[in-house]
Design a protein around this motif. Sequence first.
Motif, mmCIF file in Angstrom:
data_model
loop_
_atom_site.group_PDB
_atom_site.id
_atom_site.type_symbol
_atom_site.label_atom_id
_atom_site.label_comp_id
_atom_site.label_asym_id
_atom_site.label_seq_id
_atom_site.Cartn_x
_atom_site.Cartn_y
_atom_site.Cartn_z
ATOM 1 N N UNK A 42 0.693 -1.250 -0.033
ATOM 2 C CA UNK A 42 -0.026 -0.112 0.153
ATOM 3 C C UNK A 42 0.944 1.307 0.005
ATOM 4 N N UNK A 43 0.160 2.156 -0.677
ATOM 5 C CA UNK A 43 1.041 3.622 -0.376
ATOM 6 C C UNK A 43 1.250 4.029 1.048
ATOM 7 N N UNK A 52 8.105 9.119 5.127
ATOM 8 C CA UNK A 52 7.487 10.526 4.838
ATOM 9 C C UNK A 52 5.870 10.491 4.923
ATOM 10 N N UNK A 53 5.149 11.697 4.927
ATOM 11 C CA UNK A 53 4.099 11.517 5.006
ATOM 12 C C UNK A 53 3.372 10.996 3.724
ATOM 13 N N UNK A 54 2.223 10.341 3.947
ATOM 14 C CA UNK A 54 1.451 9.705 2.746
ATOM 15 C C UNK A 54 1.225 10.850 1.582
ATOM 16 N N UNK A 58 1.989 11.462 -3.064
ATOM 17 C CA UNK A 58 0.996 11.569 -3.992
ATOM 18 C C UNK A 58 1.460 13.073 -4.482
ATOM 19 N N UNK A 59 2.463 13.647 -3.942
ATOM 20 C CA UNK A 59 2.762 14.904 -4.444
ATOM 21 C C UNK A 59 3.866 14.541 -5.448
ATOM 22 N N UNK A 65 0.984 2.787 -8.957
ATOM 23 C CA UNK A 65 1.344 2.348 -10.323
ATOM 24 C C UNK A 65 2.273 3.450 -10.907
ATOM 25 N N UNK A 66 2.136 4.799 -10.805
ATOM 26 C CA UNK A 66 3.041 5.659 -11.700
ATOM 27 C C UNK A 66 4.514 5.590 -10.854
ATOM 28 N N UNK A 67 4.291 5.506 -9.441
ATOM 29 C CA UNK A 67 5.597 5.310 -8.879
ATOM 30 C C UNK A 67 6.512 4.043 -9.155
ATOM 31 N N UNK A 68 5.608 2.874 -9.363
ATOM 32 C CA UNK A 68 6.514 1.709 -9.785
ATOM 33 C C UNK A 68 7.097 1.892 -11.180
#
Length: 213
Positions: A42-43, A52-54, A58-59, A65-68
């Motif tokens: 999970x994120x 870091x903060x969740x 997203x920032x 998916x984009x992170x991966x």
Amino acid sequence: MRAGPVRIDAMDGSSTRRRATRAKLYEAAVTLIAEQGFSATTVDEIAERAGVAKGTVYYNFKSKTELFEELLRYGVGLLTASLQAAADETAERGGTRVEALDAMIRAGLGFIDRYPAFTQLYVAELWRTNRAWQSTLLVVRQQAVAVVETVLREGVESGELSQDIDIPLTAAALVGMVLVAALDWQAFQRERSLDDVHSALSLLLHGRVSGRR
């Protein structure tokens, strides 16, 4: 008059911090996904592992998916750079194309020794065809293989390597050989040193690739 340089410095600092944050997120994501799979990760877990903060996740990335997908670009980019550096260094000292390939094998093993979790993920994803990032994976894979193709092509053109070589397939085979051999080393033969594994692959290279008689 001083505002320009101050803004540039601020932008440079911000860019450096963002790269550092992304690197932490990549490291957290690759470790977690290697441990428990993409779907199960999970994120929230990635953010916690990265410290870091969740919202920071997203920032930097629109989604997991984009992170991966960016992780694949980042990791294979590092591998490609290490292969290219090995080839360039060999050329600068007047080495042969086979010596360049040998240096690239060692560079690849060094990369995998440093990033085993990423390598495991990368190899696993090569076998999957239903992922959203499949097209990205194919592009970055070709970037790494293309470095080897260039050295093979130069070797064939100079007469150092056999004219019978299928350059695209041989380049892919060399990259694959390093990946699979290194993963086997990491998983089952950790008592062996990097020098030992490199020596074994080096003998294979000189026996099967060199065009000299």
